[in-house]
Design a protein around this motif. Sequence first.
Motif: not given
Ligand code: DHE
Length: 523
Positions: A168, A171, A173, A186, A212, A259-260, A325, A340, A390, A417, A419, A506-507, A509, A522
Motif C-alpha cells: 500500500l 494515506g 482516504k 502500488r 494514490n 503524480s497524485a 508534489d 521534483r 528529500l 514526513f 507532522r 510505515v504510516g 492515520y 496530510s
Molecule cells: Fe510516498 C504519501 C509520493 C516514496 C511512504 N507519497 C505519498 C504521497 C505522494 C507520495 C504523492 C501522497 C499521496 C496520498 O497520501 O494520497 N512517495 C512519493 C514519491 O514520489 C516517492 C518519493 C517515490 C516513489 O517511489 O513513489 C515516495 N513513500 C515513498 C517511500 O519510499 C515510502 C517512505 C515508503 C513506502 O512504503 O513506499 C513512502 N508516502 C509514504 C507514506 C505516505 C506517502 C507513508 C502517506 C503519508 C501520510 O501521512 O499521509
Amino acid sequence: MRLPTSIAAVLIALALPAWADEGAPATARNYQQHCAACHAADRLGSMGPALLPDNLARLRKGEAVKVITGGRAATQMPAFAELLSKDEIAALAEWIYTPVTPAPKWTESDIRASRIQHTDPATLSPTPVFSADSLNLFLVVETGDHHVSVLDGDRLEPIYRFQSRFALHGGPKFTADGRYVFFASRDGWITKFDLWNLKVIAEVRAGINTRNVAVSSDGRFVIAANYLPQDLVLFDAELNLVKVMDATTLDGSRSSRVSAVYDAAPRKSFVAAMKDIPELWEISYDENAEPIYDGYVHDYRMKEGVAKPGFLNARRTPLEDVLDDFYFDQDYRQVMGASRKGEGQVVNLDARRKVASLPLDGMPHLGSGITWAWHDASGIERTVMASTNLKSGEVTVIDMKTWEVVRRIPTRGPGFFLRSHENSRYAFVDSMMSREASHILQVIDKQTLEVVKEITAEPGQTLAHIEFTRDGRYALASLWEQDGAIVVLDALTLDEVKRLPMKKPVGKYNVWNKISRDEGTSH
Ligand code: DHE
C-alpha cells in the motif's frame, strides 16, 4: 491458497503464451514455470505483485535476487534456492527489470472485470460493531507483512487486524463520516473497507502502477491517479467504474504520468498534478459546476460549440513548469507545489494561474507539508507553511502571504514526513533519508522555530512518521523495522508512554484528524 510449485509449473507449462514457447530464452521459460502462477504470465501481477520495471523501481536488483532465493517472510512468496541455480535466479532478477513489449495495457474492461465484491452491503450493521470512539480510531499500515491494524485511539490498543494488498502507498482516504476508507496499492488495487463493521467491502484494480486515491467529500466518488496507464480512473462509491480520463494535453499530442490526486472538499472537486506536462487539473464533482470551454478557463476562443459540462470533466490550469508534489492552503484556494527538481510555485485555483514562486530548492516533499499560525518577533500572527526536503537536512518555513522564507531549520538529515496537530505546539520531523540519522526524530517548537528535543531509536533503525490522537494529546511514531512498533509519545512531555509491536508500520492515520483536515496532518 498457494499452489505447490510443481503443480503450478505444470499448469503454467500447459498455458504458456506463444512468445515463451520453443526457442524462447530459458529465463522466460523459467519465469513461466515458476513465477507466472502468482505474478501472471504477462508480469502484470495477480496474487503476487506486478514484476515490471516501474513497479520494481523501489527494489534493488540484489534485493530481488535475495527474495527469489530465500522467499519473502510472512507472504506467499516461496524460496527458489533448491529449484533454480544461482545463475538462473540472477538471470530471472535481471529479466523482470526489462520492459514488457508491447507495453502492457489496462483497459476499461480489465478494470470492470477485476472488481471483487467481498461483502454484501445489505448484511452490514448501520452502527459500529465495537465500543471504541469511531472518530478516534487509527489505521496503521504495516508493510512488513502487508496488513492493516485498527487501533482504539483512547486505549491505544489494537482492536482488529486484516490483510491488505501488497505494498500500500499513500494515506488511506476516509469518507466524511469516517465510516468507509479506501486504500491504494502500488499495483493499482483499490480496497474499500468498512471501519464500523471491520470488513473489506469491495476491491477493484484501477491500473498497473498507481500513485494514490482520493474520495469525494460527498462520499459519491473515488478517483485513482496512475503512472501506468497514464490516466485518472473515476469510480462510484461502490468501486464501479464511472470513467477513465487519459492524462494527455488537450490536443492529445503528449501524455503524462499522474503524480497524485486529492480531494479539495470546500471546492467540491478533485485536484490532480501531472508529472510530465505543465498542467494542473481540477475535476469538479459539483453538478452545478461552470461549463468548461476549451479546458483553459480564460480562453474563450473556442467557446462556441466545444463547451464540456463542468461536472466530472477536467478543467486545466496551464503552468510554466510541471508541478509534481503539492498540498493546499487551509481553505483550498491555493496549491503550493514543486517539481521534483525543486522549482516551487503557488497556483491560485480560482485565478487558474501561478501567483508566486516558492523559494524552495533541493527536493522539497510538499505532500507532507503543514501550516500553522506563527507569531513573529513583533507578536504579529502570520500563517506559515513548512516542508521537509528529500535531499537536504532542512525544514523550510515560508510566510504564506509574502512567500518569503521565514526560517531554514537545520535537521539531522534529509527527511520525509513533517507532522503536527492544531492542539500541539510541536512539529515532528524525521531524517529517514539519512543513513546516519534515520533513527532520530526531531521535535520543533512551532513558535520559536527551534529544535527542542530529539527522540531516538537504536542507530541503524528508522523512526519516522507521526500521527496524533484526535485531541492532540499523544503522538504516535513508527519504529519502521520488520519487528517494529508504534511508539506512543506524550505530546506535552515528549516522553515515551508505551510501545505496540507492529510489522514495519510505515504510516498511521487518525480518523478525526483526516476527516476534519487538521492543519498539522496530510490531506
Ligand atoms: Fe510516498 C504519501 C509520493 C516514496 C511512504 N507519497 C505519498 C504521497 C505522494 C507520495 C504523492 C501522497 C499521496 C496520498 O497520501 O494520497 N512517495 C512519493 C514519491 O514520489 C516517492 C518519493 C517515490 C516513489 O517511489 O513513489 C515516495 N513513500 C515513498 C517511500 O519510499 C515510502 C517512505 C515508503 C513506502 O512504503 O513506499 C513512502 N508516502 C509514504 C507514506 C505516505 C506517502 C507513508 C502517506 C503519508 C501520510 O501521512 O499521509
